[in-house]
Design a protein around this motif. Structure first.
Motif, short mmCIF file in Angstrom:
data_model
loop_
_atom_site.label_atom_id
_atom_site.label_comp_id
_atom_site.label_asym_id
_atom_site.label_seq_id
_atom_site.Cartn_x
_atom_site.Cartn_y
_atom_site.Cartn_z
N UNK A 225 -17.15 6.35 -7.39
CA UNK A 225 -17.90 7.58 -7.70
C UNK A 225 -18.06 8.43 -6.44
N UNK A 226 -18.30 7.77 -5.32
CA UNK A 226 -18.53 8.47 -4.06
C UNK A 226 -17.58 7.93 -2.99
N UNK A 227 -17.47 8.73 -1.92
CA UNK A 227 -16.59 8.35 -0.80
C UNK A 227 -16.88 6.94 -0.32
N UNK A 228 -15.81 6.14 -0.19
CA UNK A 228 -15.97 4.79 0.34
C UNK A 228 -14.66 4.38 1.00
N UNK A 229 -14.74 3.95 2.25
CA UNK A 229 -13.56 3.45 2.95
C UNK A 229 -13.25 2.03 2.52
N UNK A 230 -11.96 1.70 2.44
CA UNK A 230 -11.59 0.29 2.37
C UNK A 230 -12.02 -0.34 3.68
N UNK A 231 -12.68 -1.49 3.63
CA UNK A 231 -13.24 -2.02 4.86
C UNK A 231 -12.77 -3.43 5.18
N UNK A 232 -11.75 -3.91 4.53
CA UNK A 232 -11.24 -5.23 4.86
C UNK A 232 -10.14 -5.62 3.90
N UNK A 233 -9.33 -6.58 4.32
CA UNK A 233 -8.25 -7.03 3.47
C UNK A 233 -7.02 -6.15 3.61
N UNK A 234 -5.95 -6.54 2.94
CA UNK A 234 -4.67 -5.82 3.10
C UNK A 234 -4.75 -4.35 2.71
N UNK A 235 -5.57 -4.02 1.71
CA UNK A 235 -5.61 -2.62 1.26
C UNK A 235 -6.27 -1.69 2.27
N UNK A 236 -6.90 -2.25 3.29
CA UNK A 236 -7.53 -1.41 4.31
C UNK A 236 -6.56 -1.06 5.44
N UNK A 237 -5.42 -1.69 5.45
CA UNK A 237 -4.53 -1.50 6.61
C UNK A 237 -3.60 -0.30 6.40
N UNK A 238 -3.10 0.26 7.50
CA UNK A 238 -2.19 1.40 7.39
C UNK A 238 -0.95 1.03 6.57
N UNK A 239 -0.38 2.03 5.96
CA UNK A 239 0.80 1.76 5.15
C UNK A 239 1.66 3.00 4.99
N UNK A 240 2.75 2.80 4.28
CA UNK A 240 3.67 3.91 4.02
C UNK A 240 4.53 3.57 2.81
N UNK A 241 5.22 4.57 2.31
CA UNK A 241 6.09 4.39 1.14
C UNK A 241 7.51 4.78 1.44
N UNK A 242 8.41 4.20 0.67
CA UNK A 242 9.82 4.61 0.76
C UNK A 242 10.34 4.85 -0.66
N UNK A 243 11.41 5.63 -0.72
CA UNK A 243 12.03 5.99 -2.01
C UNK A 243 13.54 5.86 -1.87
N UNK A 244 14.15 5.19 -2.83
CA UNK A 244 15.61 5.10 -2.88
C UNK A 244 16.07 5.92 -4.08
N UNK A 245 16.83 6.97 -3.80
CA UNK A 245 17.21 7.95 -4.81
C UNK A 245 18.68 7.76 -5.16
N UNK A 246 18.93 7.32 -6.39
CA UNK A 246 20.30 7.03 -6.81
C UNK A 246 20.95 8.28 -7.40
N UNK A 247 22.26 8.39 -7.27
CA UNK A 247 22.94 9.59 -7.76
C UNK A 247 22.75 9.84 -9.26
N UNK A 248 22.50 8.77 -10.05
CA UNK A 248 22.34 8.96 -11.49
C UNK A 248 20.91 9.35 -11.88
N UNK A 249 20.04 9.59 -10.91
CA UNK A 249 18.68 10.04 -11.20
C UNK A 249 17.63 8.94 -11.19
N UNK A 250 18.06 7.70 -11.03
CA UNK A 250 17.07 6.63 -10.91
C UNK A 250 16.40 6.70 -9.54
N UNK A 251 15.15 6.29 -9.51
CA UNK A 251 14.43 6.27 -8.23
C UNK A 251 13.61 5.00 -8.15
#
Ligand SMILES: [Fe+2]
Length: 268
Positions: A225-251
């Motif tokens: 409901x209100x602002x709250x930081x993740x404060x522990x565990x794996x979900x609190x750690x920095x992260x990033x995403x990647x995308x693999x884009x196939x020629x036939x439109x799959x991702x």
């Protein structure tokens, strides 16, 4: 071996780095520069075959050209062609002063795919929200009308769908329905990606997949409901995403986190 026309294109997304104006200054009790360096190290150690590096906004916390130059220096070891879009914390003028890279609305060829970058920082409310300008929406509509054959990935900073957090839904993309109507009417749009939420999300917008990457700095706890930081565990750690884009439109998309550098719960 696949040639460049038939192989998948690999896109790396880093977002919400929130570098402070001076190195060593803390952002919500963490050193955002140091965490971004650890992210860079992790990408290099992962062996991910990065063709394109996309930065989806809030790259510094208070925009100044020097902070953007520092950001680009930290990212320098990474491979891939660079692209960036602004978030609500960014200053487009400072981004342009720091680099000749296009900033904001841009169309990019990603092999067989087309990447459409949008600037969602129009009409800010001062609390973090933003919208697509009429110019932005008209440009998007025209691009989609002119390119119906090639699969499309759209990137913008603000999330165009609600994510079950009251405080975050109040500062999502202000004119989201205008955007999602265009996406739903364009079957070639296969994916929409954003930052802003400081958390991982994987949903759908009509036929398109919708993903949000975790931040390279702090994470916000989902479904609150209100602002709250993740404060522990794996979900609190920095992260990033990647995308693999196939020629036939799959991702495909995947996410990595740096669990070993999760913030101290006492600081949350
Ligand atoms: Fe952010």
């Amino acid at each position: 071996m696949a040639d460049s026309a038939s192989r998948a294109v690999f896109l790396l997304q880093l977002t919400d780095c929130h570098l402070m104006p001076e190195p060593g200054q803390l952002f919500r009790d963490i050193d955002a520069d140091s965490q971004l360096r650890l992210v860079v190290d992790d990408v290099l150690a992962s062996g991910l075959p990065v063709d394109h590096l996309l930065l989806t906004g809030d790259l510094v916390h208070h925009g100044n050209a020097e902070a953007y130059r520092r950001l680009l220096d930290i990212l320098a070891p990474l491979p891939g062609k660079r692209h960036w879009i602004p978030g609500n914390h960014d200053e487009i003028g400072a981004m342009r002063a720091a680099s000749a890279m296009p900033c904001g609305r841009e169309e990019v060829d990603l092999g067989h795919w087309r990447l459409l970058l949008l600037d969602s920082t129009s009409y800010p409310d001062g609390r973090g929200s933003g919208s697509l300008s009429e110019t932005e929406l008209v440009w998007l509509e025209q691009r989609l009308a002119q390119s119906t054959e090639r699969p499309v990935l759209i990137a913008l900073h603000h999330n165009p769908v609600a994510t079950d957090s009251d405080w975050q839904d109040e500062i999502m993309l202000g004119n989201a329905a205008d955007f999602t109507d265009l996406v739903a009417a364009a079957p070639q749009v296969k994916a929409v990606i954003c930052g802003h939420l400081h958390q991982s999300q994987a949903r759908s917008i009509g036929q398109a997949r919708f993903w949000c990457s975790p931040s390279t700095s702090v994470q916000f706890k989902p479904a609150q409901a209100d602002f709250l930081l993740e404060s522990g565990g794996p979900d609190a750690s920095p992260g990033y995403r990647w995308y693999r884009l196939y020629p036939d439109g799959r991702v495909e998309s995947g996410m990595r986190r740096l669990a070993q550098v999760a913030p101290d719960p006492e600081l949350g």
